[in-house]
Structure formats: C-alpha cells, structure tokens
Design an enzyme around this catalytic site. Sequence first.
Site, PDB file in Angstrom:
ATOM      1  N   ASN A  98       0.419  -1.236  -0.155  1.00  0.00           N
ATOM      2  CA  ASN A  98      -0.307  -0.271   0.033  1.00  0.00           C
ATOM      3  C   ASN A  98       0.831   1.276  -0.213  1.00  0.00           C
ATOM      4  O   ASN A  98       0.464   2.231  -0.591  1.00  0.00           O
ATOM      5  CB  ASN A  98      -1.283   0.025   1.594  1.00  0.00           C
ATOM      6  CG  ASN A  98      -0.249  -0.455   2.240  1.00  0.00           C
ATOM      7  OD1 ASN A  98       0.361  -1.508   2.476  1.00  0.00           O
ATOM      8  ND2 ASN A  98      -0.037   0.185   3.569  1.00  0.00           N
ATOM      9  N   GLN A 129      -5.027  -4.264  -1.463  1.00  0.00           N
ATOM     10  CA  GLN A 129      -4.304  -2.906  -3.097  1.00  0.00           C
ATOM     11  C   GLN A 129      -3.879  -3.814  -4.451  1.00  0.00           C
ATOM     12  O   GLN A 129      -3.466  -3.241  -5.459  1.00  0.00           O
ATOM     13  CB  GLN A 129      -2.778  -2.364  -2.695  1.00  0.00           C
ATOM     14  CG  GLN A 129      -2.635  -2.084  -1.510  1.00  0.00           C
ATOM     15  CD  GLN A 129      -4.015  -0.543  -1.517  1.00  0.00           C
ATOM     16  OE1 GLN A 129      -4.464   0.127  -2.547  1.00  0.00           O
ATOM     17  NE2 GLN A 129      -4.257   0.056  -0.320  1.00  0.00           N
ATOM     18  N   CYS A 161       2.917   9.056  11.682  1.00  0.00           N
ATOM     19  CA  CYS A 161       3.963  10.481  12.468  1.00  0.00           C
ATOM     20  C   CYS A 161       3.257  10.143  13.709  1.00  0.00           C
ATOM     21  O   CYS A 161       1.968   9.886  14.314  1.00  0.00           O
ATOM     22  CB  CYS A 161       2.819  11.870  11.784  1.00  0.00           C
ATOM     23  SG  CYS A 161       3.047  11.734   9.815  1.00  0.00           S
TER      24      CYS A 161
HETATM   25  N1  PLP Z   1      -4.018  -4.166   3.722  1.00  0.00           N
HETATM   26  C1  PLP Z   1      -3.937  -3.329   2.890  1.00  0.00           C
HETATM   27  C2  PLP Z   1      -3.112  -3.901   2.287  1.00  0.00           C
HETATM   28  C3  PLP Z   1      -4.894  -1.889   3.306  1.00  0.00           C
HETATM   29  O1  PLP Z   1      -3.765  -1.203   2.201  1.00  0.00           O
HETATM   30  C4  PLP Z   1      -5.608  -2.323   3.935  1.00  0.00           C
HETATM   31  C5  PLP Z   1      -5.964  -0.931   4.131  1.00  0.00           C
HETATM   32  O2  PLP Z   1      -5.479   0.178   4.727  1.00  0.00           O
HETATM   33  C6  PLP Z   1      -5.688  -3.040   4.630  1.00  0.00           C
HETATM   34  C7  PLP Z   1      -5.771  -4.650   4.961  1.00  0.00           C
HETATM   35  C8  PLP Z   1      -7.136  -2.363   5.752  1.00  0.00           C
HETATM   36  O3  PLP Z   1      -8.405  -2.675   4.557  1.00  0.00           O
HETATM   37  P1  PLP Z   1      -9.893  -2.252   5.665  1.00  0.00           P
HETATM   38  O4  PLP Z   1      -9.763  -0.883   5.192  1.00  0.00           O
HETATM   39  O5  PLP Z   1     -11.016  -2.742   4.757  1.00  0.00           O
HETATM   40  O6  PLP Z   1     -10.304  -2.958   7.037  1.00  0.00           O
END
Ligand code: PLP
Length: 757
Positions: free
Chosen positions: A159, A189, A337
């Site tokens: 992400n 992602q 942060c």
């Molecule tokens: N895994 C990844 C790679 C993510 O980017 C996110 C969200 O930021 C999540 C898991 C968690 O997803 P959710 O907001 O649907 O619980």
Amino acid sequence: MSQQEFYLDSNATTVVLPPIAEAVMSALTQEFGNPSSSHMTGIRAKARMERTRGLARKVMGAERGRVIFTSGATEGIQTAVISSLQAAKSRPMPEKPVLLYGATEHKAVPETLKHWARLFDIPAEVRAIPVDTRGRLDMEFIAEHVGRALMICTMAVNNETGCYQDLSALERAIRDHNPNVPWMVDCVQALGKLPMALSETTIDYAPFSGHKLYAPKGIGWLYVREGAEFTPVIAGGGQESGLRSGTENGAGIAALETLFTLMLDTDGTFASQQTLLRYRQTLADTLTRVFPELVFNQDHACSVPTTLNFSVPGFSSKELMDLFDAAGIRVSSGSACSSKVTRSFVLDAMGLPAWQSESAIRLSFGPAMTEAELQAVCARIDTAVAALSTSCLLENERDAEKFGLKGLIQFKAGSSCCWLYVDPDTDQCVVIDPVDSLNERLERLIRCQDLVPMAIVDTHGHADHVSSGVALRESLSDRIPEALMAVDALGWPNACGSRRTLSDGQVMPALELGNSVLVRAPQPGHTDDSVAFFISRHGRSTLLGEDIDFAFCGDTILPGTLGRTNFSNSDPLAMFHSLVQLGVWLTPDTLICPCHDYHHQFATSLAAESREQGLLASVLSGRIGEQAFVQAKADLDSNLCDDPGSELMCGATTPSQADQVEELTPAELRQWQTEQRRLSVVDIREPHEFALSPTPQSENVPLSRLVDFIGQQRYRLDTDPVVLICRSGSRSLLACQSLRRLGVSNIVHVAGGHALS
Ligand code: PLP
C-alpha cells in the site's frame, strides 16, 4: 471561493463513483430486502447477492473456492488467521513454530497474528520475512523457515510503495518446503491494478476491501480456497451458509455488483494498464522537473503504476504534505506520524536511507483517473512547487520573489533549535547555534534574500552535536565581510571592537548588525565555555533589561528545565551565578530563545520558567544559596537519560501542564467576524502554504516567526483577541499553548483549522 481538490490518496480510500453511488441509493430505497426473507423483496436481494458473488469470481479469476462477504479486509484477515490457528491447534506442533508475515505487510496482519496467537495460547514466534531494497520478499528466508510455519501471510501489492510480489516464485518457495501451510495473500491493493487468477494458485485466503476501489467503506470479501480450513469468526443467524453470520450489507453488495460490472466491461470507465503506465510517467516527469533532486522510493519495474512514493532532499514528509494540502492536492506522508518520529516502517524494512523514510510522500490514484484530471493535477503540482520560492525553499530558475525577511526566525531539526536574526533596517544578519542538517536551507535562504551574515555563533560547545558553524561559514565566505572571517571557537569575530554596558554596569563585547546589536556575555555552568547572546534593536550604549529583545541562553535555561551540569566541563556553582546574573540583566518577560525545544514551546522567559521550575524561582528570588543549589541540581541531573542520541542529553524535561486553551469552531469564528468584533486573525502556516490559499482578512505569521511576532506584538496581544488558524488546528494549538505559557491570555485558536472551515 472554495479551492478545487485533487485527490491523490486512493491507496487510503477512494471516492464512490456516481454509478456505484446510484446502485447504493437504489439498494437503500428500492431493493432493500433481507436476502433471508422468503418474499419477493427478499428474493430479489438474494439474487443480487449471488449475482455479485459470481462477478467477484470473475474479477478474481476464482471459478472454485468460496467467496464470503465481509465488512472489509481487516475482517477477512481475522478470519484467515483464526481459521489457520484453529487448524494448527488440532495438529501436532512443529518444533519452534513460527507465524511468518512480510516485513512490509499492512499493520493489520502482524497485529492480528500476535493477537490471536496470544488468545489461542499458541507458542509461535511471529516473525517478519525480510524484503530487499525494492520491497520483494526474501525467498531464501521463506525456504529456510516455512517448514515450521503454522501460517504464512504475504501481500500482493504494497500500500505504500505499490511494489508487487512475484506470486509464482513465492508459491514455489512456499510449497516446495511446506505443501500444506495455510497461505494468505492480502489482495487489497491489487484489485483493479493487477490481473488475478486465484484458482490457478494454492493461495488459501485472499482478503479484499471495497473502499480501495470506488465502493463504500464497510464492504469487502474473502476468497477461501476449496478445501482450506475455515472457522467462522461471527456466529449467529447462519447467513453466508453459516460462514459469516449477520444480515448481509445489501447496499455494499449492490456497490460491488456495479464495481465488478465496470471492471469487467471495457466501457472505458477504468483505464487500461498501458494508459495507467503513461499516467505514471507523466506524473513522475512533472515531479522530477519541479524537484530535480527527487528520489523514488520504489522500483517502477516491479510496482503498480497507480502508486508513486518519493522523497525530496531537504524536505520532511510533513512539510511536503502541508505544501500539497495547501494547494488542494491530497497525498499521504506514507509514514506513521507521531509527535517526534515520522518515518515509514515499510521503507525502513526495505533498508532505504533514514532521510528517505522521513521524507516519504505517497501519491496514489485509481484506474478511473482521466487524462483531463491528470493534466490538472500536473498543473497544480507546478503551482504548488512554484509557491516554495515564496519561502526561498527551493532553488529554481524563476526569480525567487523576495519577501523581505526581517527579525527573528527559528529553525528546528528534531529538538535542536537554530536562530537567524535579520536587522529590520539593513540586510545584516547573524546565525545562532547552527545545526548541520539545516545548513543547506540556511545558506539558500541567506543567498536568496541577499543577506550579509556578520557572524555565525554558538552559545557553547555542544555535547550532542557538532556545531556546523565552521562548514556554514566556509560555504558563505563570499558573503561574510572579510574582516569578520577570523573567529574564536564559538564563532565570535576576533575583530569585533564594539562594547555595550548592561544594566549592572558590566561592559560586554558587542557586534553591530545595522541598527541592531548582538552582545555576548559569559554564562558558565552547563559548560565552562557557555555564553549568552542578547539582541537589541536599540542602538543605546547601555542596555537595560527592557532594551533586550531576545536572549539566547543556549542550554542554560531550556523550556521546562535547567541545562545539565554533570559533564566533565560543567560547573553547577558557576551555573548558580550565571542564573543570578541573568535575573539582573533580563526582565522577567524577556524572550529567551533556547538551544533545544523538546515540546514545541518555541521560546520561554524567566517568569514562565519560574512558574514551572521551583529551583530557578528560588535562585532568582534569593531563597536558595550556592550549596543547596548544587545539591538540588545534582538531584535533577540524576534523572537524565544518557542513552546515545537521546533527545534529553542536555537536560531532563517533561512537558509542562498545557494550559487550558480557548478554542473557536470555524462557525464561531465566522460569527465573531460578522459581529465585527475587534480581533485579528493570524494564519500561522508557512508562507508558501499561505500563498496557495490565503485566508481573507488575516495576516501570515508562520511558526518559525512566532517568537519574533511575540517580541514585536506583545502590546497587541494584551488588547484585542488574536485568533490563530492553521491547516488542521494542531500547529495553532501548539502556538496558543506556548503563548499562554508565556503569560499571554488573550489568544484563541480555531479547532480543526482550515480543514473544517
Ligand atoms: N491491507 C492493506 C494492504 C491495506 O491497504 C488496507 C487498508 O489500508 C487493509 C489491509 C485494511 O483494509 P480495510 O480498511 O478494508 O479493513
């Protein structure tokens, strides 16, 4: 007029596209049935749910296996982990069991593993799989450890960096050494960014989330391979064939149906991979043109085109975020942060240099981006970066607009402070307590503003960092008057012949800075070479306390504490006398500009410190003698933390009790303004942020000029209320607290700042 917003933070969440929003509305108002109901409204809802499940299979390339609707990926991760751990409990435990996860995984993964391993009482080590500098998993590590793994969790696309894994190579590394280990791949992602064929893999669990691709928050799904272990996490009414109870999220499922249809249609809503690659190239070209020194924190050859992660030397993430936000461009700092540490654990795991991790910016878009939006974003980036010339923060071909820098400016690197004072009537300036990492910025500013540095001085030989005065003097040697180039160990010019008399008649050496003067006075204690500097805007030959605008007392008096006196060259007795002496030379309210500012207090004064520090108050009021002070000081120093690099090297300090700060809501501010109350609004964002979105009827006093503002405008702060405003309300809160600490009470700030205005 409200500013146009450019949303480039799609990896955090996305807008809901209009056709998806319409489907949601229709599901809420028309097709709202409960799929478990046997009447026609229920039947229609169930049919839509099953249609959507079918479409999900197509999107994921999963003809086989289960598709279970969830609230989002975090729930899918819980389900996968609980199912795997429950299965592990029923089998013989391998020796030294491990739970493996990629070092750059979303926090939801390791935290879930730790949480459930603890609750299930499973004695497995939760272990991160290292990644290389591109973010690719270490296959040899996997091959070595996966044999004793109870579960392995990896991600398809990261992400923060957009880095994708080579899933075939990963599968070989896992299955060659452990054919049956449960394998979860976080696909959040990857959706809409990479082609998927889950049925052709041995991936056991793949969680997905709707809100990362134009569906609302609160809907997601989990793919479970045929034959993979499964334990329901939510029991109840038996929905989803008993795998996940609770009435289904019909509106969310309707959103997914439309999303999947858009993904599968090639009607042009979602750009092709080729187009996305072209968009990335255009954005990357724009960014490298405006920031020629920019470094990408990713390898474009193995990252999805929709995520750009970069750092710019000399800029923190926070500074770039503030700049982009002021320009209406929403990006993410790509780092967690906190008040002190701002770095990215993902980039750290990739072994990138600390500065890149501390300066990282993530810019992410979705496949619904259009060419017109892309061009508008690039034009806006140009505008944003051009505004930096307002602050002389970037060398650039355009003529930097001079903004007439005058007075005192505070620079910070961590908790270390460096001060630049520019005489209001000339271009002569002095730098006090230079810090290495700020040298480049200072030099650029001095050149851009055409200033004449008369001296670059230190208040003492620092224990925690090497003075960068020598290097700065060298790089600015063409601007420093030749006669002032020969200096002593603390940078004081040998040729300085002026003198000033202080209030008790003592005569001290002085350096003329146009119509201002810099006076040096001994102040031994913290170190034997410590000195204080006083700046006065008055040309008088005798300086009384009220003639001194700013005092620089180095580490002798810090906000909340006295400087330590347990170095080999410290002398607590000498500090006692230095403090008594400061009490004579300064007024209780003279602004003291510290060498360290641990808790964003900007400046202090004898009065403010005496309110918090009983020991100082006793010295200044004569209630304590030399020996008692030495003893009390030794007790104080015994609390010091001496870890190398500790921020508290120069004096132990705890944040002061923040005074209750008066807050205004944006609506209250508007009300006050329409009532034409006597007040002044001060926007405390940096000049480039202010230039990009000025606040009507306000003046701009960036935080770096706050101390100067207090020095010059104290009288005003005693009459009409001053309202501080910034981007989010956090800088204005700090400034308010600092002012109240200094005894200014007529000050309020706007909670939520421009974000809520
Ligand atoms: N895994 C990844 C790679 C993510 O980017 C996110 C969200 O930021 C999540 C898991 C968690 O997803 P959710 O907001 O649907 O619980």
